[in-house]
Motif scaffolding. Structure first.
Motif, PDB file in Angstrom:
ATOM      1  N   PRO A 109      26.857 -21.227  19.142  1.00  0.00           N
ATOM      2  CA  PRO A 109      26.943 -22.644  19.504  1.00  0.00           C
ATOM      3  C   PRO A 109      28.278 -23.255  19.102  1.00  0.00           C
ATOM      4  O   PRO A 109      28.832 -22.933  18.050  1.00  0.00           O
ATOM      5  N   THR A 141      30.796 -27.138  19.595  1.00  0.00           N
ATOM      6  CA  THR A 141      30.766 -28.551  19.945  1.00  0.00           C
ATOM      7  C   THR A 141      31.915 -28.886  20.887  1.00  0.00           C
ATOM      8  O   THR A 141      32.979 -28.266  20.847  1.00  0.00           O
ATOM      9  N   TRP A 195      34.172 -32.170  21.719  1.00  0.00           N
ATOM     10  CA  TRP A 195      34.542 -33.474  21.169  1.00  0.00           C
ATOM     11  C   TRP A 195      35.436 -34.165  22.183  1.00  0.00           C
ATOM     12  O   TRP A 195      36.546 -33.712  22.448  1.00  0.00           O
ATOM     13  N   TYR A 200      23.160 -26.415  27.574  1.00  0.00           N
ATOM     14  CA  TYR A 200      23.244 -27.713  26.897  1.00  0.00           C
ATOM     15  C   TYR A 200      22.185 -27.796  25.803  1.00  0.00           C
ATOM     16  O   TYR A 200      21.024 -27.439  26.019  1.00  0.00           O
ATOM     17  N   SER A 219      22.461 -30.605  22.807  1.00  0.00           N
ATOM     18  CA  SER A 219      22.268 -31.967  22.319  1.00  0.00           C
ATOM     19  C   SER A 219      23.542 -32.774  22.514  1.00  0.00           C
ATOM     20  O   SER A 219      24.619 -32.227  22.780  1.00  0.00           O
ATOM     21  N   ARG A 220      23.413 -34.093  22.328  1.00  0.00           N
ATOM     22  CA  ARG A 220      24.557 -34.994  22.505  1.00  0.00           C
ATOM     23  C   ARG A 220      24.438 -36.183  21.569  1.00  0.00           C
ATOM     24  O   ARG A 220      23.341 -36.710  21.361  1.00  0.00           O
ATOM     25  N   CYS A 267      26.797 -30.612  22.027  1.00  0.00           N
ATOM     26  CA  CYS A 267      26.568 -29.273  21.493  1.00  0.00           C
ATOM     27  C   CYS A 267      26.135 -28.339  22.621  1.00  0.00           C
ATOM     28  O   CYS A 267      25.221 -28.662  23.384  1.00  0.00           O
ATOM     29  N   TRP A 268      26.802 -27.182  22.706  1.00  0.00           N
ATOM     30  CA  TRP A 268      26.521 -26.178  23.740  1.00  0.00           C
ATOM     31  C   TRP A 268      26.135 -24.858  23.084  1.00  0.00           C
ATOM     32  O   TRP A 268      26.562 -24.549  21.974  1.00  0.00           O
ATOM     33  N   ARG A 269      25.380 -24.071  23.822  1.00  0.00           N
ATOM     34  CA  ARG A 269      24.938 -22.770  23.323  1.00  0.00           C
ATOM     35  C   ARG A 269      26.132 -21.838  23.088  1.00  0.00           C
ATOM     36  O   ARG A 269      26.139 -21.042  22.161  1.00  0.00           O
ATOM     37  N   LEU A 294      30.894 -26.200  13.419  1.00  0.00           N
ATOM     38  CA  LEU A 294      29.549 -26.683  13.693  1.00  0.00           C
ATOM     39  C   LEU A 294      28.725 -26.690  12.409  1.00  0.00           C
ATOM     40  O   LEU A 294      28.500 -25.655  11.792  1.00  0.00           O
ATOM     41  N   CYS A 338      23.335 -28.095  14.791  1.00  0.00           N
ATOM     42  CA  CYS A 338      23.182 -28.223  16.234  1.00  0.00           C
ATOM     43  C   CYS A 338      21.788 -27.742  16.605  1.00  0.00           C
ATOM     44  O   CYS A 338      21.495 -26.554  16.552  1.00  0.00           O
TER      45      CYS A 338
END
Length: 204
Positions: free
Chosen positions: A2, A4, A6, A38, A40-41, A56-58, A95, A98
Motif C-alpha cells: 500500500p 499514499t 498526496w 482504492y 481510503s481517502r 490510500c491505494w493497494r 505509510l 491505511c
C-alpha cells in the motif's frame, strides 16, 4: 504494498468550501469508489483555502492507473476545475496507517457469464465501470461492484450490498428490455445464454 497519494491544492477564489466538498463527494462515489486498488481517502484542511487529497491505494500500479484515467471522467474534471495544485502529486510517502472502512455486507448478487465471441476484457472493464456508475453508485445500501474471472473464460458479476433484497433491487435497475442505457455496452459483451443470475444472503 500500500502507498499514499498526496495531492496538495488551493481552493480557487470564488469557490466555497461547500461547493468543493460536494464536488469531492461526487468524485468519490462516481470515480474513486469504483477504482481497483482504492482503499481510503482523507481530505484535510491545511489552512485558509489550502487542502490535501490523501488517498490510500493497494499498490503503485493502482494509483498510477487511476491518476492516468481520472481526466476522462466528468466528475473528476468538475472537481479539478475548482482547485489549483500547490505542488505535483506525490506517491509513495511513508505509510503509517491505511485501512479501508468496510460497511457490513449482508447480501450479494452473483451472476456467472461468458463473453460474446470476439469480445475482450479490455472492452469489458470500462463497460462494467460505466454500468456501476450509472446504476449503483448513488443507491442506498450499495457497497461494491466487481467482475471476476477464473482464467478459463468464465466470469462473474458480483454486487455486494447491505442485504439480498438491496442487491435484487439494484440489479432490477437494469430493466427487462428496453434496458437502461448505462448497462447496454456491458450487456452487449455478454453471451445471453451463458448468464446465470442468483442472489445470496449472508449467514456467517
Amino acid at each position: 504494498m500500500p502507498i499514499t497519494e498526496w495531492a496538495e491544492f488551493h481552493r480557487l477564489p470564488g469557490v466555497s468550501e461547500a461547493t468543493l466538498l460536494a464536488a469531492a463527494a461526487d468524485m468519490q462515489t462516481r470515480f474513486l469508489d469504483l477504482q481497483p486498488g482504492y482503499l481510503s481517502r482523507q481530505l484535510p484542511a491545511l489552512g485558509d483555502s489550502h487542502y490535501a487529497d490523501v488517498i490510500c491505494w493497494r499498490d503503485a500500479g493502482s494509483a498510477a492507473t487511476a491518476i492516468a484515467v481520472a481526466p476522462q471522467y466528468p466528475e473528476c474534471r468538475a472537481y479539478f476545475a475548482l482547485l489549483q495544485m500547490a505542488r505535483p502529486v506525490a506517491l509513495g510517502r511513508r505509510l503509517l496507517h491505511c485501512q479501508a472502512v468496510a460497511p457490513a455486507i449482508g447480501g450479494m448478487e452473483f451472476s456467472l457469464f461468458r463473453l460474446m465471441p470476439g469480445a475482450s476484457e479490455a472492452a469489458l472493464r470500462p463497460a462494467a465501470q460505466q454500468m456501476a456508475r450509472g446504476l449503483y453508485a448513488q443507491e442506498p445500501g450499495f457497497i461494491e461492484h466487481m467482475v471476476v474471472v477464473n482464467g478459463a473464460g468464465l466470469y462473474a458479476d458480483v454486487v455486494l450490498a447491505r442485504d439480498a433484497d438491496t442487491a435484487r433491487r439494484l440489479c432490477g435497475k437494469w430493466g427487462c428490455g428496453p434496458f437502461d442505457p448505462a448497462c447496454e455496452p456491458y450487456l452487449a459483451l455478454i453471451e445471453p445464454s451463458s448468464a446465470n443470475l442468483d442472489f445470496w444472503s449472508r449467514m456467517a
